[in-house]
Design a protein around this motif. Structure first.
Motif, PDB file in Angstrom:
ATOM      1  N   GLU A  69      -7.693  -6.646   1.632  1.00  0.00           N
ATOM      2  CA  GLU A  69      -8.946  -6.685   0.408  1.00  0.00           C
ATOM      3  C   GLU A  69      -8.422  -6.646  -1.111  1.00  0.00           C
ATOM      4  O   GLU A  69      -7.199  -6.996  -1.032  1.00  0.00           O
ATOM      5  CB  GLU A  69      -8.947  -5.016   0.620  1.00  0.00           C
ATOM      6  CG  GLU A  69      -9.210  -4.450   2.080  1.00  0.00           C
ATOM      7  CD  GLU A  69      -9.570  -2.606   1.909  1.00  0.00           C
ATOM      8  OE1 GLU A  69      -9.924  -1.918   1.148  1.00  0.00           O
ATOM      9  OE2 GLU A  69      -8.718  -2.258   3.001  1.00  0.00           O
ATOM     10  N   TYR A  70      -8.907  -6.832  -1.452  1.00  0.00           N
ATOM     11  CA  TYR A  70      -9.014  -7.312  -2.547  1.00  0.00           C
ATOM     12  C   TYR A  70      -8.509  -6.241  -3.625  1.00  0.00           C
ATOM     13  O   TYR A  70      -8.903  -4.993  -3.647  1.00  0.00           O
ATOM     14  CB  TYR A  70     -10.398  -7.529  -4.187  1.00  0.00           C
ATOM     15  CG  TYR A  70     -10.787  -8.895  -3.950  1.00  0.00           C
ATOM     16  CD1 TYR A  70     -10.498  -9.962  -4.858  1.00  0.00           C
ATOM     17  CD2 TYR A  70     -12.075  -9.144  -2.456  1.00  0.00           C
ATOM     18  CE1 TYR A  70     -11.279 -11.029  -4.246  1.00  0.00           C
ATOM     19  CE2 TYR A  70     -12.221 -10.418  -1.981  1.00  0.00           C
ATOM     20  CZ  TYR A  70     -12.215 -11.218  -2.943  1.00  0.00           C
ATOM     21  OH  TYR A  70     -12.653 -12.761  -2.519  1.00  0.00           O
ATOM     22  N   PHE A  71      -7.120  -7.028  -4.317  1.00  0.00           N
ATOM     23  CA  PHE A  71      -6.259  -5.377  -5.025  1.00  0.00           C
ATOM     24  C   PHE A  71      -6.941  -5.026  -6.072  1.00  0.00           C
ATOM     25  O   PHE A  71      -6.557  -4.148  -5.876  1.00  0.00           O
ATOM     26  CB  PHE A  71      -5.103  -6.299  -5.670  1.00  0.00           C
ATOM     27  CG  PHE A  71      -4.235  -4.989  -6.049  1.00  0.00           C
ATOM     28  CD1 PHE A  71      -3.246  -4.103  -5.272  1.00  0.00           C
ATOM     29  CD2 PHE A  71      -4.033  -5.542  -7.231  1.00  0.00           C
ATOM     30  CE1 PHE A  71      -2.532  -3.650  -6.292  1.00  0.00           C
ATOM     31  CE2 PHE A  71      -2.790  -4.894  -9.032  1.00  0.00           C
ATOM     32  CZ  PHE A  71      -2.284  -4.034  -6.895  1.00  0.00           C
ATOM     33  N   TYR A  72      -7.325  -5.763  -6.538  1.00  0.00           N
ATOM     34  CA  TYR A  72      -8.350  -5.070  -8.555  1.00  0.00           C
ATOM     35  C   TYR A  72      -9.037  -5.796  -8.872  1.00  0.00           C
ATOM     36  O   TYR A  72      -8.563  -7.299  -8.411  1.00  0.00           O
ATOM     37  CB  TYR A  72      -7.076  -5.235  -9.000  1.00  0.00           C
ATOM     38  CG  TYR A  72      -7.576  -4.237 -10.279  1.00  0.00           C
ATOM     39  CD1 TYR A  72      -6.555  -2.970 -10.547  1.00  0.00           C
ATOM     40  CD2 TYR A  72      -7.664  -5.318 -11.409  1.00  0.00           C
ATOM     41  CE1 TYR A  72      -7.316  -2.098 -11.456  1.00  0.00           C
ATOM     42  CE2 TYR A  72      -7.877  -3.617 -13.168  1.00  0.00           C
ATOM     43  CZ  TYR A  72      -8.408  -2.711 -13.027  1.00  0.00           C
ATOM     44  OH  TYR A  72      -8.151  -2.188 -13.690  1.00  0.00           O
ATOM     45  N   PRO A  73      -9.897  -5.452  -9.237  1.00  0.00           N
ATOM     46  CA  PRO A  73     -11.543  -6.491  -9.553  1.00  0.00           C
ATOM     47  C   PRO A  73     -11.099  -7.027 -10.486  1.00  0.00           C
ATOM     48  O   PRO A  73     -11.826  -6.908 -11.674  1.00  0.00           O
ATOM     49  CB  PRO A  73     -12.858  -5.418  -9.172  1.00  0.00           C
ATOM     50  CG  PRO A  73     -11.917  -4.001  -9.378  1.00  0.00           C
ATOM     51  CD  PRO A  73     -10.518  -3.871  -9.321  1.00  0.00           C
ATOM     52  N   HIS A  74     -10.560  -7.196 -10.455  1.00  0.00           N
ATOM     53  CA  HIS A  74      -9.934  -8.496 -12.221  1.00  0.00           C
ATOM     54  C   HIS A  74      -9.652  -9.767 -12.024  1.00  0.00           C
ATOM     55  O   HIS A  74      -8.877  -9.985 -11.138  1.00  0.00           O
ATOM     56  CB  HIS A  74      -9.431  -8.021 -13.260  1.00  0.00           C
ATOM     57  CG  HIS A  74      -8.774  -8.914 -14.797  1.00  0.00           C
ATOM     58  ND1 HIS A  74      -8.093  -9.493 -14.219  1.00  0.00           N
ATOM     59  CD2 HIS A  74      -9.744  -8.826 -15.967  1.00  0.00           C
ATOM     60  CE1 HIS A  74      -8.295 -10.120 -15.716  1.00  0.00           C
ATOM     61  NE2 HIS A  74      -9.552  -9.334 -16.576  1.00  0.00           N
ATOM     62  N   TYR A  77      -5.759 -10.845 -10.972  1.00  0.00           N
ATOM     63  CA  TYR A  77      -5.579 -10.680  -9.351  1.00  0.00           C
ATOM     64  C   TYR A  77      -6.041 -11.370  -8.322  1.00  0.00           C
ATOM     65  O   TYR A  77      -5.712 -10.645  -7.122  1.00  0.00           O
ATOM     66  CB  TYR A  77      -5.555  -8.586  -9.839  1.00  0.00           C
ATOM     67  CG  TYR A  77      -4.576  -8.287 -10.372  1.00  0.00           C
ATOM     68  CD1 TYR A  77      -3.582  -7.922 -10.240  1.00  0.00           C
ATOM     69  CD2 TYR A  77      -5.600  -7.494 -11.364  1.00  0.00           C
ATOM     70  CE1 TYR A  77      -3.134  -7.756 -11.734  1.00  0.00           C
ATOM     71  CE2 TYR A  77      -4.856  -7.226 -12.787  1.00  0.00           C
ATOM     72  CZ  TYR A  77      -3.484  -6.653 -12.800  1.00  0.00           C
ATOM     73  OH  TYR A  77      -3.347  -6.326 -13.997  1.00  0.00           O
ATOM     74  N   SER A  80      -4.127 -11.752  -5.105  1.00  0.00           N
ATOM     75  CA  SER A  80      -2.502 -10.717  -4.803  1.00  0.00           C
ATOM     76  C   SER A  80      -4.197  -9.642  -3.452  1.00  0.00           C
ATOM     77  O   SER A  80      -4.551  -9.930  -3.873  1.00  0.00           O
ATOM     78  CB  SER A  80      -2.767  -9.083  -5.852  1.00  0.00           C
ATOM     79  OG  SER A  80      -1.889 -10.176  -6.809  1.00  0.00           O
ATOM     80  N   GLU A  82      -4.252  -6.568  -1.460  1.00  0.00           N
ATOM     81  CA  GLU A  82      -3.666  -4.587  -0.392  1.00  0.00           C
ATOM     82  C   GLU A  82      -4.370  -5.178   1.049  1.00  0.00           C
ATOM     83  O   GLU A  82      -4.956  -5.648   1.813  1.00  0.00           O
ATOM     84  CB  GLU A  82      -4.808  -3.528  -0.718  1.00  0.00           C
ATOM     85  CG  GLU A  82      -4.146  -2.321  -0.284  1.00  0.00           C
ATOM     86  CD  GLU A  82      -5.079  -0.741  -0.893  1.00  0.00           C
ATOM     87  OE1 GLU A  82      -4.971  -0.164  -0.215  1.00  0.00           O
ATOM     88  OE2 GLU A  82      -5.615  -1.356  -0.923  1.00  0.00           O
ATOM     89  N   TYR A 120      -0.448   0.636   1.070  1.00  0.00           N
ATOM     90  CA  TYR A 120      -0.347   1.934  -0.099  1.00  0.00           C
ATOM     91  C   TYR A 120      -0.122   2.532   1.335  1.00  0.00           C
ATOM     92  O   TYR A 120      -0.903   2.785   2.324  1.00  0.00           O
ATOM     93  CB  TYR A 120      -1.269   2.317  -0.428  1.00  0.00           C
ATOM     94  CG  TYR A 120      -1.667   1.558  -2.105  1.00  0.00           C
ATOM     95  CD1 TYR A 120      -0.797   1.859  -2.891  1.00  0.00           C
ATOM     96  CD2 TYR A 120      -2.760   0.647  -2.102  1.00  0.00           C
ATOM     97  CE1 TYR A 120      -1.056   1.291  -4.100  1.00  0.00           C
ATOM     98  CE2 TYR A 120      -3.314  -0.151  -3.040  1.00  0.00           C
ATOM     99  CZ  TYR A 120      -2.221   0.261  -4.581  1.00  0.00           C
ATOM    100  OH  TYR A 120      -2.403  -0.601  -5.271  1.00  0.00           O
TER     101      TYR A 120
END
Length: 163
Positions: A69-74, A77, A80, A82, A120
């Protein structure tokens, strides 16, 4: 067991949800109620060629799935991800999780622009911790009492790997 790994399609979503739901009573994810396919349709749509969702199939049955999955919507990142990996309960203990993570490593190093993968894992989920450690992940963080599930505050461990 003769399995193949391929990209997931929307037709696989029912089996993906079924496998995810098997883990809910174990307390290894954030959900407390079983999910329906409709609950995961938007989640499924986030996966693409840069952040794929794969299924492991044996005799027309999905026995495991793994998503980046996309780690962070920016945009900073974009390299990176997840990771989540789930194995059908009756197929656990056959090294499928380890095989899947090794497959993902190969995909990342040969085909994907991902440089960092984060997992996580709840502190109580020692089997997943052992799996990720065995596949070269290190514990990068500990988030104490970060979630509240079934009346309990739970610690979340952060595992990571750079490529």
């Amino acid at each position: 067991m003769g399995y193949q790994i391929r990209m997931a399609t929307i037709d696989d979503l029912a089996q993906i949800v079924e496998i995810f739901n098997q883990a809910i009573p174990l307390g290894v994810n954030d959900d407390t109620a079983l999910l329906e396919v409709v609950d995961r349709q938007e989640w499924f749509q986030q996966f693409d060629d840069t952040h794929p969702l794969w299924v492991m199939v044996d005799r027309q049955q999905i026995i495991a799935w793994c998503g980046l999955e996309y780690f962070y919507p920016h945009p900073a990142y974009v390299h990176s991800a997840e990771i989540a990996v789930y194995v059908r309960s009756e197929c656990q203990g056959q090294h499928l999780g380890r095989n899947f993570l090794q497959f993902v490593d190969q995909q990342i190093t040969k085909h994907l622009a991902i440089k960092t993968v984060i997992a996580y894992i709840y502190a109580e989920n020692t089997p997943s911790q052992h799996l990720f450690k065995a596949c070269g992940y290190s514990q990068w963080g500990h988030l104490p009492k970060i979630s509240h599930i079934k009346g309990q505050f739970r610690d979340l461990l952060v595992f990571g790997k750079n490529f």
